[in-house]
Design a protein around this motif. Structure first.
Motif, PDB file in Angstrom:
ATOM      1  N   LEU A  42     -15.919   6.500   3.941  1.00  0.00           N
ATOM      2  CA  LEU A  42     -15.048   5.600   4.415  1.00  0.00           C
ATOM      3  C   LEU A  42     -13.510   5.845   4.721  1.00  0.00           C
ATOM      4  N   ASP A  43     -13.058   6.760   3.464  1.00  0.00           N
ATOM      5  CA  ASP A  43     -11.851   7.300   3.731  1.00  0.00           C
ATOM      6  C   ASP A  43     -11.534   8.238   4.881  1.00  0.00           C
ATOM      7  N   SER A  44     -12.400   9.162   5.146  1.00  0.00           N
ATOM      8  CA  SER A  44     -12.544   9.844   6.055  1.00  0.00           C
ATOM      9  C   SER A  44     -12.399   9.276   7.537  1.00  0.00           C
ATOM     10  N   TYR A  45     -13.276   8.162   7.647  1.00  0.00           N
ATOM     11  CA  TYR A  45     -13.250   7.426   8.798  1.00  0.00           C
ATOM     12  C   TYR A  45     -11.833   6.711   8.953  1.00  0.00           C
ATOM     13  N   ASP A  46     -11.267   6.166   7.970  1.00  0.00           N
ATOM     14  CA  ASP A  46      -9.963   5.489   7.940  1.00  0.00           C
ATOM     15  C   ASP A  46      -8.896   6.568   8.441  1.00  0.00           C
ATOM     16  N   ARG A  47      -8.842   7.892   7.786  1.00  0.00           N
ATOM     17  CA  ARG A  47      -7.662   8.629   8.271  1.00  0.00           C
ATOM     18  C   ARG A  47      -7.953   9.068   9.842  1.00  0.00           C
ATOM     19  N   GLU A  48      -9.197   9.148  10.263  1.00  0.00           N
ATOM     20  CA  GLU A  48      -9.355   9.376  11.832  1.00  0.00           C
ATOM     21  C   GLU A  48      -8.793   8.379  12.843  1.00  0.00           C
ATOM     22  N   ARG A  49      -8.828   7.149  12.124  1.00  0.00           N
ATOM     23  CA  ARG A  49      -8.515   5.890  13.005  1.00  0.00           C
ATOM     24  C   ARG A  49      -7.126   5.362  12.897  1.00  0.00           C
ATOM     25  N   ARG A  50      -6.142   5.886  11.952  1.00  0.00           N
ATOM     26  CA  ARG A  50      -5.036   5.582  11.735  1.00  0.00           C
ATOM     27  C   ARG A  50      -4.316   6.361  10.838  1.00  0.00           C
ATOM     28  N   ASP A  51      -2.963   6.176  11.275  1.00  0.00           N
ATOM     29  CA  ASP A  51      -2.149   7.232  10.367  1.00  0.00           C
ATOM     30  C   ASP A  51      -1.639   6.692   9.100  1.00  0.00           C
ATOM     31  N   THR A  52      -2.502   7.335   8.048  1.00  0.00           N
ATOM     32  CA  THR A  52      -2.205   6.927   6.675  1.00  0.00           C
ATOM     33  C   THR A  52      -0.893   7.048   6.220  1.00  0.00           C
ATOM     34  N   LYS A  53      -0.120   7.836   6.448  1.00  0.00           N
ATOM     35  CA  LYS A  53       1.302   8.291   5.901  1.00  0.00           C
ATOM     36  C   LYS A  53       2.114   7.167   6.287  1.00  0.00           C
ATOM     37  N   ASP A  54       2.038   6.309   7.265  1.00  0.00           N
ATOM     38  CA  ASP A  54       2.649   5.224   7.749  1.00  0.00           C
ATOM     39  C   ASP A  54       2.143   4.006   7.192  1.00  0.00           C
ATOM     40  N   GLN A  55       3.134   3.353   6.424  1.00  0.00           N
ATOM     41  CA  GLN A  55       2.715   2.332   5.561  1.00  0.00           C
ATOM     42  C   GLN A  55       2.391   0.996   6.256  1.00  0.00           C
ATOM     43  N   LYS A  56       3.010   1.014   7.616  1.00  0.00           N
ATOM     44  CA  LYS A  56       2.802  -0.282   8.550  1.00  0.00           C
ATOM     45  C   LYS A  56       1.539  -0.181   9.051  1.00  0.00           C
ATOM     46  N   THR A  57       0.765   0.729   8.996  1.00  0.00           N
ATOM     47  CA  THR A  57      -0.478   0.876   9.622  1.00  0.00           C
ATOM     48  C   THR A  57      -1.699   0.105   8.364  1.00  0.00           C
ATOM     49  N   ILE A  58      -1.151  -0.038   7.329  1.00  0.00           N
ATOM     50  CA  ILE A  58      -2.058  -0.539   6.083  1.00  0.00           C
ATOM     51  C   ILE A  58      -2.903  -1.808   6.585  1.00  0.00           C
ATOM     52  N   GLY A  59      -2.546  -2.653   7.343  1.00  0.00           N
ATOM     53  CA  GLY A  59      -3.032  -3.840   7.994  1.00  0.00           C
ATOM     54  C   GLY A  59      -4.224  -3.743   8.740  1.00  0.00           C
ATOM     55  N   GLN A  60      -4.300  -2.518   9.316  1.00  0.00           N
ATOM     56  CA  GLN A  60      -5.283  -1.851  10.238  1.00  0.00           C
ATOM     57  C   GLN A  60      -6.524  -1.551   9.594  1.00  0.00           C
ATOM     58  N   ARG A  61      -6.252  -1.133   8.125  1.00  0.00           N
ATOM     59  CA  ARG A  61      -7.554  -0.731   7.122  1.00  0.00           C
ATOM     60  C   ARG A  61      -8.705  -1.758   7.175  1.00  0.00           C
ATOM     61  N   THR A  62      -8.137  -2.953   7.148  1.00  0.00           N
ATOM     62  CA  THR A  62      -9.301  -4.070   7.082  1.00  0.00           C
ATOM     63  C   THR A  62     -10.132  -4.070   8.245  1.00  0.00           C
ATOM     64  N   ARG A  63      -9.655  -4.108   9.405  1.00  0.00           N
ATOM     65  CA  ARG A  63     -10.522  -3.918  10.646  1.00  0.00           C
ATOM     66  C   ARG A  63     -11.248  -2.681  10.775  1.00  0.00           C
ATOM     67  N   ILE A  64     -10.723  -1.620  10.305  1.00  0.00           N
ATOM     68  CA  ILE A  64     -11.305  -0.186  10.162  1.00  0.00           C
ATOM     69  C   ILE A  64     -12.603  -0.186   9.266  1.00  0.00           C
ATOM     70  N   VAL A  65     -12.320  -0.728   8.118  1.00  0.00           N
ATOM     71  CA  VAL A  65     -13.323  -1.034   7.086  1.00  0.00           C
ATOM     72  C   VAL A  65     -14.532  -1.913   7.844  1.00  0.00           C
ATOM     73  N   GLN A  66     -14.245  -2.919   8.517  1.00  0.00           N
ATOM     74  CA  GLN A  66     -15.380  -3.531   9.169  1.00  0.00           C
ATOM     75  C   GLN A  66     -15.957  -2.910  10.220  1.00  0.00           C
ATOM     76  N   GLN A  67     -15.239  -2.085  11.069  1.00  0.00           N
ATOM     77  CA  GLN A  67     -15.795  -1.297  11.994  1.00  0.00           C
ATOM     78  C   GLN A  67     -16.801  -0.141  11.452  1.00  0.00           C
ATOM     79  N   TRP A  68     -16.529   0.585  10.315  1.00  0.00           N
ATOM     80  CA  TRP A  68     -17.228   1.545   9.501  1.00  0.00           C
ATOM     81  C   TRP A  68     -18.309   0.774   8.950  1.00  0.00           C
ATOM     82  N   TRP A  69     -18.473  -0.540   8.416  1.00  0.00           N
ATOM     83  CA  TRP A  69     -19.438  -1.236   7.896  1.00  0.00           C
ATOM     84  C   TRP A  69     -20.385  -1.323   9.115  1.00  0.00           C
ATOM     85  N   GLU A  70     -19.882  -1.780  10.146  1.00  0.00           N
ATOM     86  CA  GLU A  70     -20.927  -1.973  11.374  1.00  0.00           C
ATOM     87  C   GLU A  70     -21.546  -0.795  12.039  1.00  0.00           C
ATOM     88  N   SER A  71     -21.047   0.384  11.898  1.00  0.00           N
ATOM     89  CA  SER A  71     -21.290   1.543  12.445  1.00  0.00           C
ATOM     90  C   SER A  71     -22.426   2.328  11.381  1.00  0.00           C
TER      91      SER A  71
END
Length: 187
Positions: free
Chosen positions: A130-159
């Motif tokens: 899951l962490d790898s999937y998240d790192r591939e889909r957003r810039d984890t160093k930019d705190q402004k992108t943390i809101g995208q994590r929820t959507r990314i986790v849902q996409q990961w679950w669906e995949s």
């Protein structure tokens, strides 16, 4: 669903020349790949665009046809070693379902306050994936992108495959039935 290559074709084509000119300079190519990936991730992710699991490898594959034949062979050799460099998947380590479940089982009593679902237990069992999937889909160093994590986790679950979802469901049932490990109650 839109193809990510079409949606981000402007970004890909604007860096293709620099990538081709960086022949033999793996550091520069890695910088270019990181820059392209960052620019893609900076754009608002569209619901209808599904980014590939390993975005940098996908970008390399897009640039491959534009390279000289000898350079193509070198790039293919580099890409063959990437899965080994990014870490082995849990299936490749020979661990069984029981071993993964036992290793991922939460040890704090507070984690058992709410019951586990297949979705929540999957996040524990397949955390590295899951962490790898998240790192591939957003810039984890930019705190402004943390809101995208929820959507990314849902996409990961669906995949996830049905087998993995079933495994997570069995683990959730087991964790809910057993409760917190005994040592958490003694302290």
């Amino acid at each position: 669903m839109s193809d990510w290559k079409e949606v981000y074709s402007g970004i890909l084509s604007s860096h293709a020349g620099k990538y081709k000119e960086a022949r033999g300079n793996s550091e520069l190519r890695n910088e270019i790949l990181a820059e392209v990936k960052a620019k893609i991730l900076q754009h608002e992710l569209l619901e209808s665009v599904d980014l590939p699991c390993n975005l940098r490898v996908a970008i390399r594959m897009e640039y491959l046809p534009q390279l000289d034949p000898q350079d193509q062979e070198e790039e293919i050799a580099v890409m063959q070693h990437i899965p080994a460099a990014t870490g082995k998947r849990q299936e490749d380590t020979g661990e069984g379902e029981d071993a993964r479940e036992a290793q991922a089982r939460p040890t704090k009593a507070g984690d058992y306050k709410k019951g586990f679902t297949a979705f929540t237990s999957a996040q524990w069992i397949f955390k590295e994936e899951l962490d790898s999937y998240d790192r591939e889909r957003r810039d984890t160093k930019d705190q402004k992108t943390i809101g995208q994590r929820t959507r990314i986790v849902q996409q990961w679950w669906e995949s996830l495959s049905d087998d993995r979802k079933a495994e997570a469901g069995r683990a959730a049932e087991k964790w809910n039935k057993l409760g917190a490990p005994k040592q958490t109650h003694d302290s």
